[in-house]
Design a protein around this motif. Structure first.
Motif, PDB file in Angstrom:
ATOM      1  N   PHE A 103       2.899  -7.012   3.483  1.00 29.97           N
ATOM      2  CA  PHE A 103       1.453  -7.077   3.251  1.00 29.97           C
ATOM      3  C   PHE A 103       0.856  -8.288   3.970  1.00 29.97           C
ATOM      4  N   ALA A 104       1.511  -9.439   3.803  1.00 28.92           N
ATOM      5  CA  ALA A 104       1.042 -10.656   4.463  1.00 28.92           C
ATOM      6  C   ALA A 104       1.095 -10.492   5.984  1.00 28.92           C
ATOM      7  N   GLY A 105       2.142  -9.822   6.462  1.00 33.24           N
ATOM      8  CA  GLY A 105       2.257  -9.571   7.900  1.00 33.24           C
ATOM      9  C   GLY A 105       1.126  -8.699   8.413  1.00 33.24           C
ATOM     10  N   GLY A 106       0.740  -7.683   7.606  1.00 33.42           N
ATOM     11  CA  GLY A 106      -0.376  -6.824   7.994  1.00 33.42           C
ATOM     12  C   GLY A 106      -1.678  -7.598   8.098  1.00 33.42           C
ATOM     13  N   VAL A 107      -1.915  -8.487   7.110  1.00 34.28           N
ATOM     14  CA  VAL A 107      -3.120  -9.319   7.144  1.00 34.28           C
ATOM     15  C   VAL A 107      -3.101 -10.219   8.384  1.00 34.28           C
ATOM     16  N   LEU A 108      -1.933 -10.799   8.680  1.00 35.36           N
ATOM     17  CA  LEU A 108      -1.804 -11.680   9.848  1.00 35.36           C
ATOM     18  C   LEU A 108      -2.070 -10.921  11.145  1.00 35.36           C
ATOM     19  N   LEU A 109      -1.555  -9.692  11.233  1.00 35.19           N
ATOM     20  CA  LEU A 109      -1.773  -8.889  12.441  1.00 35.19           C
ATOM     21  C   LEU A 109      -3.254  -8.588  12.642  1.00 35.19           C
ATOM     22  N   LEU A 110      -3.972  -8.366  11.528  1.00 37.13           N
ATOM     23  CA  LEU A 110      -5.390  -8.044  11.628  1.00 37.13           C
ATOM     24  C   LEU A 110      -6.238  -9.276  11.931  1.00 37.13           C
ATOM     25  N   VAL A 111      -5.754 -10.451  11.515  1.00 37.11           N
ATOM     26  CA  VAL A 111      -6.499 -11.687  11.769  1.00 37.11           C
ATOM     27  C   VAL A 111      -6.251 -12.183  13.199  1.00 37.11           C
ATOM     28  N   VAL A 112      -4.984 -12.246  13.589  1.00 30.98           N
ATOM     29  CA  VAL A 112      -4.629 -12.769  14.918  1.00 30.98           C
ATOM     30  C   VAL A 112      -4.912 -11.741  16.007  1.00 30.98           C
ATOM     31  N   ILE A 135      -1.148  -1.032   5.137  1.00 26.80           N
ATOM     32  CA  ILE A 135      -0.893  -2.190   4.281  1.00 26.80           C
ATOM     33  C   ILE A 135       0.501  -2.763   4.519  1.00 26.80           C
ATOM     34  N   LEU A 136       1.494  -1.896   4.596  1.00 26.38           N
ATOM     35  CA  LEU A 136       2.878  -2.359   4.701  1.00 26.38           C
ATOM     36  C   LEU A 136       3.518  -2.077   6.054  1.00 26.38           C
ATOM     37  N   ASN A 137       3.041  -1.062   6.766  1.00 25.36           N
ATOM     38  CA  ASN A 137       3.693  -0.640   8.006  1.00 25.36           C
ATOM     39  C   ASN A 137       2.693  -0.471   9.140  1.00 25.36           C
ATOM     40  N   THR A 138       3.215  -0.589  10.350  1.00 27.09           N
ATOM     41  CA  THR A 138       2.464  -0.225  11.547  1.00 27.09           C
ATOM     42  C   THR A 138       3.110   1.026  12.130  1.00 27.09           C
ATOM     43  N   ILE A 139       2.290   2.001  12.474  1.00 27.29           N
ATOM     44  CA  ILE A 139       2.797   3.293  12.949  1.00 27.29           C
ATOM     45  C   ILE A 139       2.671   3.369  14.464  1.00 27.29           C
ATOM     46  N   VAL A 147       7.438   9.506  15.770  1.00 30.20           N
ATOM     47  CA  VAL A 147       6.634   8.557  14.994  1.00 30.20           C
ATOM     48  C   VAL A 147       7.558   7.476  14.433  1.00 30.20           C
ATOM     49  N   ILE A 148       7.204   6.218  14.667  1.00 28.77           N
ATOM     50  CA  ILE A 148       8.021   5.080  14.229  1.00 28.77           C
ATOM     51  C   ILE A 148       7.210   4.232  13.261  1.00 28.77           C
ATOM     52  N   TYR A 149       7.808   3.907  12.104  1.00 34.48           N
ATOM     53  CA  TYR A 149       7.178   3.032  11.115  1.00 34.48           C
ATOM     54  C   TYR A 149       7.880   1.674  11.171  1.00 34.48           C
ATOM     55  N   ILE A 150       7.146   0.642  11.576  1.00 24.56           N
ATOM     56  CA  ILE A 150       7.706  -0.705  11.657  1.00 24.56           C
ATOM     57  C   ILE A 150       7.093  -1.564  10.554  1.00 24.56           C
ATOM     58  N   PRO A 151       7.902  -2.191   9.698  1.00 19.89           N
ATOM     59  CA  PRO A 151       7.354  -3.079   8.658  1.00 19.89           C
ATOM     60  C   PRO A 151       6.510  -4.189   9.287  1.00 19.89           C
ATOM     61  N   ASN A 152       5.349  -4.437   8.698  1.00 19.62           N
ATOM     62  CA  ASN A 152       4.445  -5.448   9.247  1.00 19.62           C
ATOM     63  C   ASN A 152       5.076  -6.839   9.273  1.00 19.62           C
ATOM     64  N   GLY A 153       5.949  -7.108   8.280  1.00 21.54           N
ATOM     65  CA  GLY A 153       6.625  -8.402   8.255  1.00 21.54           C
ATOM     66  C   GLY A 153       7.472  -8.616   9.502  1.00 21.54           C
ATOM     67  N   ASN A 154       8.128  -7.550   9.953  1.00 18.01           N
ATOM     68  CA  ASN A 154       8.934  -7.640  11.177  1.00 18.01           C
ATOM     69  C   ASN A 154       8.058  -7.917  12.391  1.00 18.01           C
ATOM     70  N   LEU A 155       6.929  -7.200  12.481  1.00 21.58           N
ATOM     71  CA  LEU A 155       6.044  -7.374  13.634  1.00 21.58           C
ATOM     72  C   LEU A 155       5.444  -8.770  13.677  1.00 21.58           C
ATOM     73  N   ALA A 156       5.133  -9.309  12.479  1.00 20.70           N
ATOM     74  CA  ALA A 156       4.492 -10.626  12.428  1.00 20.70           C
ATOM     75  C   ALA A 156       5.461 -11.745  12.790  1.00 20.70           C
ATOM     76  N   ASN A 157       6.765 -11.438  12.799  1.00 16.90           N
ATOM     77  CA  ASN A 157       7.765 -12.478  13.056  1.00 16.90           C
ATOM     78  C   ASN A 157       8.656 -12.167  14.249  1.00 16.90           C
ATOM     79  N   THR A 158       8.150 -11.346  15.157  1.00 22.38           N
ATOM     80  CA  THR A 158       8.933 -11.020  16.342  1.00 22.38           C
ATOM     81  C   THR A 158       8.047 -11.077  17.572  1.00 22.38           C
ATOM     82  N   SER A 159       8.658 -11.075  18.736  1.00 15.78           N
ATOM     83  CA  SER A 159       7.894 -11.073  19.988  1.00 15.78           C
ATOM     84  C   SER A 159       7.336  -9.674  20.240  1.00 15.78           C
ATOM     85  N   ILE A 160       6.087  -9.623  20.677  1.00 12.06           N
ATOM     86  CA  ILE A 160       5.424  -8.350  20.956  1.00 12.06           C
ATOM     87  C   ILE A 160       4.992  -8.332  22.415  1.00 12.06           C
TER      88      ILE A 160
END
Length: 264
Positions: A103-112, A135-139, A147-160
């Motif tokens: 959830f926190a990762g999703g908020v971070l992705l939307l802010v940054v 809220i929890l995943n990015t599709i 279709v791939i579901y990636i947890p937002n926490g993973n995305l917020a803490n990895t290189s994109i």
């Protein structure tokens, strides 16, 4: 026995029946409200990246409120219930720390905003087009429609790697010719091909240079800037055009060397 039946069992049964009805009706209403909110959000000028997140958040809040109402109907004081939830917050946080992190990762992705809906990205070992940030995943949707579901926490803490964030990209090719070929002629032919292609941008200007003396070929590196959406059209066009022009100009392209250690 009758007193117990009248004072405890019957009232509880009534409350239980009312709670069940409230739950069913509430879920139905939440579904309709979520659809209504979804339509309004889709019609609004809100950024497409925010829309799935907002709809998921509204649905989640309504379900929490419904749960509190049902518990209240069953006779549990809502204030006490909320206090119990607050007291157990730490334990719940530990149990669902992954979900809270997402959830926190999703908020971070939307802010940054390192990614937006419609971007083609590579992250966490996957690549595809962003369809929604929930809220929890990015599709993500892959080019072959997976279709791939990636947890937002993973995305917020990895290189994109975001391939869509810039309007232009640089295409690059390497073409090998035989050592007996006229290198000035080869360079002239490649320069003509790349400079005359309609998708190639003139600024920055294309690059054509000899880049390597290989075991069986002299290699030329070709670079050109192109609009991001035209990258692959240009890539495959140039490969085909170069082969045809080399055949026409009788410029030899050596056969790829076979790997003698390759298993038969």
């Amino acid at each position: 026995m009758e007193n117990i039946l009248e004072t405890m069992v019957i009232p509880f049964a009534k409350n239980l029946a009312l709670a069940i009805v409230t739950l069913l009706v509430g879920l139905a209403l939440i579904g309709k409200i979520a659809k209504l909110v979804g339509k309004q959000v889709e019609k609004s000028k809100i950024d497409n990246t925010l829309k799935p997140f907002i709809m998921s958040l509204v649905s989640g809040i309504l379900k929490v409120l419904l749960a509190i109402s049902v518990v209240g109907i069953l006779g549990v004081e809502t204030a006490s219930f909320v206090a119990v939830l607050a007291a157990g917050g730490f334990a719940i946080g530990l149990a669902f720390q992954g979900s809270l992190s997402n959830f926190a990762g999703g908020v971070l992705l939307l802010v940054v905003r390192p990614i937006n809906v419609g971007d083609y990205i590579e992250a966490d070992g996957f690549s595809g087009t962003v369809e929604a940030i929930q809220i929890l995943n990015t599709i993500l949707k892959t080019p072959d429609n997976k279709v791939i579901y990636i947890p937002n926490g993973n995305l917020a803490n990895t290189s994109i790697v975001n391939y869509s964030i810039k309007e232009t990209r640089r295409a690059e090719w390497v073409f090998g010719v035989g050592y007996e070929e006229d290198t000035d002629k080869v360079k002239e032919v490649l320069s003509d091909i790349i400079n005359s292609h309609l998708l190639v941008l003139k600024d920055p200007e294309p690059f054509v240079k000899m880049s390597n003396h290989g075991d069986s070929s002299v290699d030329f590196k070709v670079r050109a800037w192109v609009k991001a959406g035209d990258l692959w059209d240009l890539h495959y066009d140039v490969l085909e055009i170069v082969k045809k022009r080399f055949d026409k100009e009788e410029i030899e392209m050596p056969f790829p060397q076979m790997d003698l250690h390759m298993e038969k």
